[in-house]
Design a protein around this motif. Structure first.
Motif, short mmCIF file in Angstrom:
data_model
loop_
_atom_site.label_atom_id
_atom_site.label_comp_id
_atom_site.label_asym_id
_atom_site.label_seq_id
_atom_site.Cartn_x
_atom_site.Cartn_y
_atom_site.Cartn_z
N GLY A 102 121.64 -56.69 13.06
CA GLY A 102 121.75 -55.67 12.03
C GLY A 102 121.59 -56.26 10.64
N ALA A 103 121.22 -55.38 9.70
CA ALA A 103 120.93 -55.83 8.34
C ALA A 103 122.11 -55.66 7.40
CB ALA A 103 119.72 -55.07 7.79
N ARG A 161 118.41 -50.99 3.11
CA ARG A 161 117.36 -50.23 3.81
C ARG A 161 115.98 -50.47 3.21
NH1 ARG A 161 117.91 -46.28 7.14
NH2 ARG A 161 116.40 -44.94 6.07
N GLN A 162 115.94 -51.01 2.01
CA GLN A 162 114.65 -51.25 1.36
C GLN A 162 113.77 -52.20 2.17
OE1 GLN A 162 113.26 -49.74 -0.98
NE2 GLN A 162 111.97 -51.05 -2.25
N ASN A 163 114.40 -53.06 2.95
CA ASN A 163 113.66 -54.08 3.71
C ASN A 163 113.52 -53.73 5.18
OD1 ASN A 163 113.39 -55.82 1.43
ND2 ASN A 163 115.52 -56.45 1.70
N ASN A 195 121.77 -47.86 14.29
CA ASN A 195 120.66 -48.24 13.43
C ASN A 195 120.92 -49.59 12.78
OD1 ASN A 195 118.55 -48.31 11.50
ND2 ASN A 195 118.55 -46.08 11.38
N ARG A 196 119.90 -50.42 12.85
CA ARG A 196 119.97 -51.75 12.24
C ARG A 196 120.08 -51.66 10.72
NH1 ARG A 196 114.85 -55.85 12.54
NH2 ARG A 196 115.84 -57.74 11.68
N ASP A 243 128.17 -42.71 11.06
CA ASP A 243 127.34 -43.48 11.98
C ASP A 243 125.88 -43.06 11.83
OD1 ASP A 243 127.19 -45.48 13.96
OD2 ASP A 243 128.87 -44.60 15.06
N CYS A 244 124.99 -43.99 12.13
CA CYS A 244 123.55 -43.72 12.18
C CYS A 244 123.01 -44.31 13.48
CB CYS A 244 122.82 -44.34 10.99
SG CYS A 244 123.24 -43.61 9.40
N GLU A 245 122.42 -43.48 14.30
CA GLU A 245 121.89 -43.92 15.58
C GLU A 245 120.39 -43.65 15.65
OE1 GLU A 245 125.76 -43.38 18.50
OE2 GLU A 245 124.26 -41.78 18.47
#
Length: 360
Positions: A49-50, A72-74, A110-111, A136-138
């Motif tokens: 994950g980032a 998230r920009q990357n 989500n990564r 959460d984001c999946e």
């Protein structure tokens, strides 16, 4: 979370669905769903994950939260087919997000998440109200195949996908989400960064303003299901107790909704007939868009279910927003629309319904 053997549940269609949970190396969860029990050993490594450094900031004039997530920009942008991060991890192949050689539908955190269960309160600029970007984001991977869409997937796979959405609603509501929204962005024009067939799920710690207004309208007595029989000219296809239609108040040129002639609060509440009809219409609407424009139509699709899984008189809809007004002409979110939130619609809903009915 620890690795576990598969558990089984029964979908509204009566079929058994297996669910296998797996803890990724960086702690993110991965869940495999299938009609056959997911088997096999995971690859020893996976993508990491980032970070979870997002925050919420309140807009004092609009009365709305926004998510700020610089990491998230990357995020991965249009990788080659050989580096598809949503493909199965094959022996000797590159690492992917799904570290199993075989799966039917996969769900993972989500990564590059904008909302995270372990988010904390950040210090913001003076005078700006801050919030915790919890939630959460999946990512939901529709298929192990690198191409395809809701229109080309078979009915069994679409039904499995609806079963997965219903399962995730249950889990994310139980985890405290105020509003859960599965969605799909389709096509480069929409800003898709991964072409592999997939969608996402956001579990919000608040009810977004758009959905709060919808919930209030339903609570105040708006009855969409009761209106549908009088909108015959706007209906493009019927299936069992559901129909796909262009709303008379559509704001996008070829906007389409799916809703029931008997109201339910979310896909978890469908009976067998409604469940099968819903899965069918997801594919039918997609195929009609592509037939109308002679190309893969860039489309935004979202499931709009009751906040928190329950809201007075709330009626579940699935809403498609097509970004084309003609095969070679995009519908842009123009300055006046962005600044005023008042849309100018180029195609009358009556005309849109007629051509979509005739598209196949």
């Amino acid at each position: 979370m620890t690795n576990s053997s598969a558990q089984a549940f029964t979908s509204p269609s009566g079929r058994t669905v297996f669910r296998r949970k797996h803890a990724k190396a960086d702690g993110r969860r991965l869940i495999l769903f299938g009609y056959s029990e997911p088997t096999g050993a995971p690859a020893p490594e996976s993508l990491e994950g980032a970070g979870a450094g997002a925050e919420l900031r309140w807009h004092p004039l609009l009365g709305e939260w926004s998510i700020y997530a610089a990491h998230r920009q990357n995020r991965t942008f249009m990788p080659s087919a050989a580096e598809d991060p949503l493909a199965p991890t094959r022996p000797g192949g590159p690492l992917t997000e799904v570290e199993f050689a075989n799966f039917e539908v996969a769900v993972f955190q989500n990564r590059f998440a904008g909302l995270h269960p372990e988010a904390d309160l950040k210090e913001g600029p003076h005078g700006v109200r801050m919030g915790v970007a919890s939630g959460d984001c999946e990512v939901v991977v529709f298929s192990p195949d690198s191409d395809g869409n809701l229109g080309t997937l078979d009915q069994d796979r679409r039904q499995l996908l609806v079963s997965v959405w219903a399962d995730r609603y249950d889990h994310l509501h139980d985890a405290g989400a105020r509003f859960v929204m599965p969605f799909e962005s389709r096509g480069r024009e929409v800003g898709v960064t991964l072409p592999h067939p997939h969608g996402q799920i956001y579990a919000f710690p608040f009810v977004p303003e758009t959905q709060a207004r919808a919930a209030k309208a339903f609570a105040d007595g708006f009855d969409l299901a009761a209106l549908l029989p009088s909108w015959d000219d706007y209906i493009i296809e019927r299936a069992g107790p559901l129909c796909a239609f262009v709303p008379p108040f559509a704001r996008y040129p070829y906007e389409v909704w799916i809703a029931g002639r008997q109201a339910v609060q979310g896909p978890w509440a469908f009976d067998r007939e409604g469940f099968e009809a819903y899965a069918y219409l997801l594919g039918a609407v997609t195929r009609r868009y592509d037939a109308l424009f002679g190309r893969e139509a860039p489309t935004m699709m979202s499931l709009q279910a009751a906040p928190g899984g329950q809201a007075s008189n709330f009626q579940f809809t699935t809403q498609f927003y097509c970004l084309l007004r003609a095969p070679d002409r995009l519908k842009y979110f123009a300055t006046v629309e962005h600044a005023s939130r008042v849309f100018t619609v180029d195609v009358m809903p009556e005309a849109a319904a007629k051509v979509l009915r005739e598209a196949i």
